[in-house]
Write a protein that holds these residues in place. Structure first.
Motif, PDB file in Angstrom:
ATOM      1  N   ALA A  95       1.780 -16.785 -12.718  1.00 23.64           N
ATOM      2  CA  ALA A  95       1.333 -17.517 -11.529  1.00 23.64           C
ATOM      3  C   ALA A  95       2.449 -17.564 -10.499  1.00 23.64           C
ATOM      4  CB  ALA A  95       0.899 -18.923 -11.909  1.00 23.64           C
ATOM      5  N   ARG A  97       4.003 -19.729  -7.351  1.00 25.20           N
ATOM      6  CA  ARG A  97       3.985 -21.076  -6.785  1.00 25.20           C
ATOM      7  C   ARG A  97       4.892 -21.146  -5.568  1.00 25.20           C
ATOM      8  NH1 ARG A  97       1.473 -24.406 -10.350  1.00 25.20           N
ATOM      9  NH2 ARG A  97       1.234 -23.609 -12.484  1.00 25.20           N
ATOM     10  N   ASP A  98       4.589 -22.081  -4.655  1.00 22.16           N
ATOM     11  CA  ASP A  98       5.423 -22.259  -3.471  1.00 22.16           C
ATOM     12  C   ASP A  98       6.590 -23.183  -3.795  1.00 22.16           C
ATOM     13  OD1 ASP A  98       4.436 -24.850  -3.494  1.00 22.16           O
ATOM     14  OD2 ASP A  98       3.077 -24.551  -1.806  1.00 22.16           O
ATOM     15  N   GLU A 102       3.156 -25.869  -5.764  1.00 24.05           N
ATOM     16  CA  GLU A 102       1.711 -25.635  -5.659  1.00 24.05           C
ATOM     17  C   GLU A 102       1.397 -24.173  -5.980  1.00 24.05           C
ATOM     18  OE1 GLU A 102      -0.709 -27.814  -5.051  1.00 24.05           O
ATOM     19  OE2 GLU A 102       0.713 -29.491  -4.920  1.00 24.05           O
ATOM     20  N   GLU A 103       0.339 -23.956  -6.742  1.00 25.53           N
ATOM     21  CA  GLU A 103      -0.024 -22.604  -7.142  1.00 25.53           C
ATOM     22  C   GLU A 103      -0.636 -21.833  -5.979  1.00 25.53           C
ATOM     23  OE1 GLU A 103      -1.666 -21.507 -11.211  1.00 25.53           O
ATOM     24  OE2 GLU A 103      -3.455 -21.260  -9.942  1.00 25.53           O
ATOM     25  N   TYR A 105      -1.063 -18.148  -6.316  1.00 21.54           N
ATOM     26  CA  TYR A 105      -1.853 -17.132  -7.001  1.00 21.54           C
ATOM     27  C   TYR A 105      -1.820 -17.435  -8.497  1.00 21.54           C
ATOM     28  CZ  TYR A 105      -0.873 -14.690  -2.609  1.00 21.54           C
ATOM     29  OH  TYR A 105      -0.754 -14.369  -1.285  1.00 21.54           O
ATOM     30  N   PRO A 106      -2.967 -17.365  -9.188  1.00 16.35           N
ATOM     31  CA  PRO A 106      -2.989 -17.676 -10.618  1.00 16.35           C
ATOM     32  C   PRO A 106      -2.416 -16.536 -11.452  1.00 16.35           C
ATOM     33  CG  PRO A 106      -5.147 -16.919  -9.911  1.00 16.35           C
ATOM     34  CD  PRO A 106      -4.296 -17.004  -8.662  1.00 16.35           C
TER      35      PRO A 106
END
Length: 431
Positions: A95, A97-98, A102-103, A105-106
């Protein structure tokens, strides 16, 4: 176009992987060519020492992979490769995350028909106690930016301090030498913008530590001597024959018991490939590099590899060095190999063999000085160069990389734009 397009997935958007994706994409389009990288934009890795010193702004110099994919005809997928199922011909991406967690792309799987691994290398701490905890590596733009921000904080804290600022660089290959020279220049520039109580000549102490008898030991001795003299002229302490035994929060110690104070420690002493490569079920060496044959194939015929993450024989007892020019040549070689696979064409009987050509090496010692050698194509002998001509040749390497990605017109416009921007911007990034 055949009903099922042959899918080439290239993992790693460094110099070789990105050039290969751009050239293949121009021929076959995004149905056939996919590039995977965790970062959103590309920086030429030989420039990372400039990012770390603040003399190159990644937000101005970086090239968006999404933009390049659209213009050069490949699909860009953002993610970090965690593993592969060689039987099913798919790779596993983690995944993304920023900065806030926060995700974006999974985690997901990505299928391929041919896989090219161009994941580069990272610093090798060789199990040195404290190195991974207290030393900073500069293997990526994120790490270079982290160092730059630490440098600015340390410069601010060092104002008026009796001990000044101590920077230790472990490893005097091209990365360590170029970083030392760039830091000496950039710190002086930062001070000129308002650090009135900091005198670089008095308060800045840069120490370059090398285990070999001389710096730049992989290059001709004349280059090593010239670089050593230029570093010394700039007040940089060069220590050779030093084996680092431990790294602490406030310094380092060597195998002879000598201590070196350090507010900042950079580790540039050797490389290894990412650890996940050794768990793929492909043949690899002790540094996690994939062992490839003369056609750059791994022990799986559907998996190729190039760049710093491979071990490739080059003559008796030698291996192709981990240099940008090697990755560039390997990308050109694989362009023909993979084009044939995409078309379903038969390769020549016995296959093709990659031949590395050493065109020489150039080492930047700040904005105005470059030393190096150019290999004679006919004689095989090196020609020592320095001064303005060497600086022009060094700059041309970066432009040639951009030319391969953007074409002549856009490269020229980008180069002119950068020159104009530099006229109105500070010499170092201060924020």
């Amino acid at each position: 176009m055949q009903a099922h397009a042959h899918r080439v997935v290239i993992v790693g958007g460094g110099a070789g992987g990105l050039e290969l994706a751009a050239k293949l994409g121009g021929r076959f389009g995004p149905r056939c060519v996919t590039l995977v990288d965790l970062a959103a934009f590309h920086i030429w890795k030989p420039s990372l020492h400039e990012v770390a010193a603040g003399t190159l702004d990644i937000h101005r110099e970086g090239l968006s992979y999404f933009m390049l994919g659209k213009s050069r005809g490949f699909q860009f997928v953002r993610g970090e490769m965690l593993g592969a199922d060689l039987q099913a011909r798919s790779i596993r991406l983690g995944a993304v995350r920023d900065a806030q967690g926060e995700e974006l792309y999974p985690a997901r799987d990505l299928a391929y028909d041919t896989l090219v691994l161009a994941v580069g290398s990272k610093s090798n701490f060789f199990g040195t106690p404290g190195a991974s905890q207290f030393a900073l590596a500069i293997d990526s733009t994120a790490q270079a930016e982290k160092f730059r921000l630490r440098l600015l904080r340390e410069l601010a804290h060092a104002q008026g301090s009796s001990r000044g600022l101590n920077i230790a660089i472990v490893g005097a290959g091209a990365t360590g030498v170029e970083l030392a020279a760039e830091l000496a220049q950039s710190c002086a520039d930062v001070v000129s913008y308002g650090l009135a109580d900091f005198d670089p000549a008095r308060d800045l102490h840069i120490t370059l530590l090398e285990g070999a008898p001389r710096i730049l030991s992989a290059l001709p001795e004349k280059i090593s001597t010239a670089a050593h003299n230029l570093l010394t002229e700039r007040g940089i302490q060069v220590r050779t024959g030093v084996r680092i035994a431990a790294v602490r929060a406030d310094g380092l110690s060597d195998s002879e018991g000598r201590d070196y104070p350090a507010d900042l420690c950079v580790w540039a002493a050797g490389i290894e490939a990412p650890a996940f490569l050794s768990g793929l079920g492909l043949r690899s060496n002790a540094r996690n590099q994939l062992v490839v044959d003369a056609a750059l194939r791994t022990s799986d015929a559907s998996v190729y590899a190039l760049g710093d993450c491979i071990e490739l024989a080059w003559g008796e007892g030698r291996f192709v060095p981990a240099r940008a020019q090697a990755a560039h040549q390997q990308a050109d070689f694989l362009l023909q190999e993979l084009s044939a696979r995409i078309r379903g064409a038969a390769l020549p009987q016995g296959g093709r063999a990659f031949r590395y050509k050493d065109y020489g090496s150039l080492v930047s010692l700040g904005h105005s000085r470059v030393v190096g050698n150019l290999m004679g194509v006919l004689t095989g002998k090196g020609l020592f160069i320095e001064g303005l001509f060497a600086r022009f040749m060094y700059m041309s390497l970066h432009l040639m990389h951009h030319f391969a990605l953007l074409g002549g017109l856009r490269t020229a416009m980008l180069a002119i734009g950068r020159l104009l921007i530099k006229r109105g911007a500070p010499r170092v990034k201060l924020h």
